[in-house]
Design a protein around this motif. Structure first.
Motif, PDB file in Angstrom:
ATOM      1  N   ALA A  42       0.807  -1.222   0.000  1.00 29.34           N
ATOM      2  CA  ALA A  42       0.000   0.000   0.000  1.00 29.34           C
ATOM      3  C   ALA A  42       0.841   1.274   0.000  1.00 29.34           C
ATOM      4  O   ALA A  42       0.451   2.278  -0.584  1.00 29.34           O
ATOM      5  N   PHE A  43       1.992   1.229   0.663  1.00 27.16           N
ATOM      6  CA  PHE A  43       2.828   2.433   0.762  1.00 27.16           C
ATOM      7  C   PHE A  43       4.232   2.201   0.207  1.00 27.16           C
ATOM      8  O   PHE A  43       5.157   2.951   0.516  1.00 27.16           O
ATOM      9  N   THR A  44       4.401   1.188  -0.615  1.00 24.56           N
ATOM     10  CA  THR A  44       5.704   0.857  -1.181  1.00 24.56           C
ATOM     11  C   THR A  44       6.275   2.018  -1.983  1.00 24.56           C
ATOM     12  O   THR A  44       5.560   2.678  -2.733  1.00 24.56           O
ATOM     13  N   ASP A  45       7.566   2.243  -1.806  1.00 22.49           N
ATOM     14  CA  ASP A  45       8.301   3.244  -2.578  1.00 22.49           C
ATOM     15  C   ASP A  45       7.701   4.643  -2.434  1.00 22.49           C
ATOM     16  O   ASP A  45       7.513   5.357  -3.409  1.00 22.49           O
ATOM     17  N   THR A  46       7.379   5.005  -1.188  1.00 24.91           N
ATOM     18  CA  THR A  46       6.956   6.374  -0.909  1.00 24.91           C
ATOM     19  C   THR A  46       8.045   7.054  -0.086  1.00 24.91           C
ATOM     20  O   THR A  46       9.003   6.408   0.334  1.00 24.91           O
ATOM     21  N   ALA A  47       7.878   8.335   0.164  1.00 25.16           N
ATOM     22  CA  ALA A  47       8.844   9.095   0.962  1.00 25.16           C
ATOM     23  C   ALA A  47       8.291   9.378   2.356  1.00 25.16           C
ATOM     24  O   ALA A  47       8.704  10.340   3.007  1.00 25.16           O
ATOM     25  N   LEU A  48       7.366   8.540   2.818  1.00 27.24           N
ATOM     26  CA  LEU A  48       6.799   8.730   4.150  1.00 27.24           C
ATOM     27  C   LEU A  48       7.900   8.718   5.207  1.00 27.24           C
ATOM     28  O   LEU A  48       8.820   7.900   5.140  1.00 27.24           O
ATOM     29  N   VAL A  49       7.779   9.612   6.174  1.00 27.09           N
ATOM     30  CA  VAL A  49       8.755   9.704   7.258  1.00 27.09           C
ATOM     31  C   VAL A  49       8.164   9.128   8.538  1.00 27.09           C
ATOM     32  O   VAL A  49       8.823   8.401   9.269  1.00 27.09           O
ATOM     33  N   ARG A  50       6.910   9.456   8.817  1.00 27.19           N
ATOM     34  CA  ARG A  50       6.198   8.968  10.009  1.00 27.19           C
ATOM     35  C   ARG A  50       4.821   8.477   9.604  1.00 27.19           C
ATOM     36  O   ARG A  50       4.162   9.099   8.781  1.00 27.19           O
ATOM     37  N   VAL A  51       4.400   7.383  10.224  1.00 26.33           N
ATOM     38  CA  VAL A  51       3.070   6.842   9.969  1.00 26.33           C
ATOM     39  C   VAL A  51       2.447   6.457  11.300  1.00 26.33           C
ATOM     40  O   VAL A  51       3.093   5.828  12.139  1.00 26.33           O
ATOM     41  N   THR A  52       1.189   6.845  11.489  1.00 25.76           N
ATOM     42  CA  THR A  52       0.426   6.412  12.651  1.00 25.76           C
ATOM     43  C   THR A  52      -0.680   5.499  12.154  1.00 25.76           C
ATOM     44  O   THR A  52      -1.522   5.919  11.356  1.00 25.76           O
TER      45      THR A  52
END
Length: 102
Positions: A42-52
């Motif tokens: 679902a979030f592969t190859d993103t630049a997310l730094v923090r996830v809740t």
């Protein structure tokens, strides 16, 4: 067009497989408490730094955060998951990065 931030509406129950995969500029996502399932990649190859992750989750797929090299923090209520599922989802990231899982 470059997706950088997503705010999902309350009432969404499922984030489908590869929903945001490949959104390489995505740095922020607000996942509502109503989400119960998150699909593979679902979030592969993103630049997310923090996830809740919401406390209502009852299904986390494997490979959720593959190739998320910027990911530093995942906040999750471990009491709502089978511990085996959590280990499969986060084990690689704890070993290969400086990710804090709460």
């Amino acid at each position: 067009f470059s997706l950088q931030s997503v705010k999902m509406f309350n009432g969404i129950k499922t984030i489908e497989n590869n929903a945001f995969g490949g959104s390489s500029n995505l740095t922020k996502i607000d996942i509502p408490e109503t989400v119960e399932q998150i699909g593979e990649f679902a979030f592969t190859d993103t630049a997310l730094v923090r996830v809740t992750l919401p406390a209502n989750l009852n299904k986390l797929s494997e490979n959720l955060f593959c190739d998320c090299s910027e990911l530093k923090e995942i906040s999750v209520n471990l009491y709502c998951f089978n511990k085996t599922i959590v280990i499969k989802c986060f084990f690689v990231y704890v070993i290969y990065g400086n990710i804090m899982v709460f």
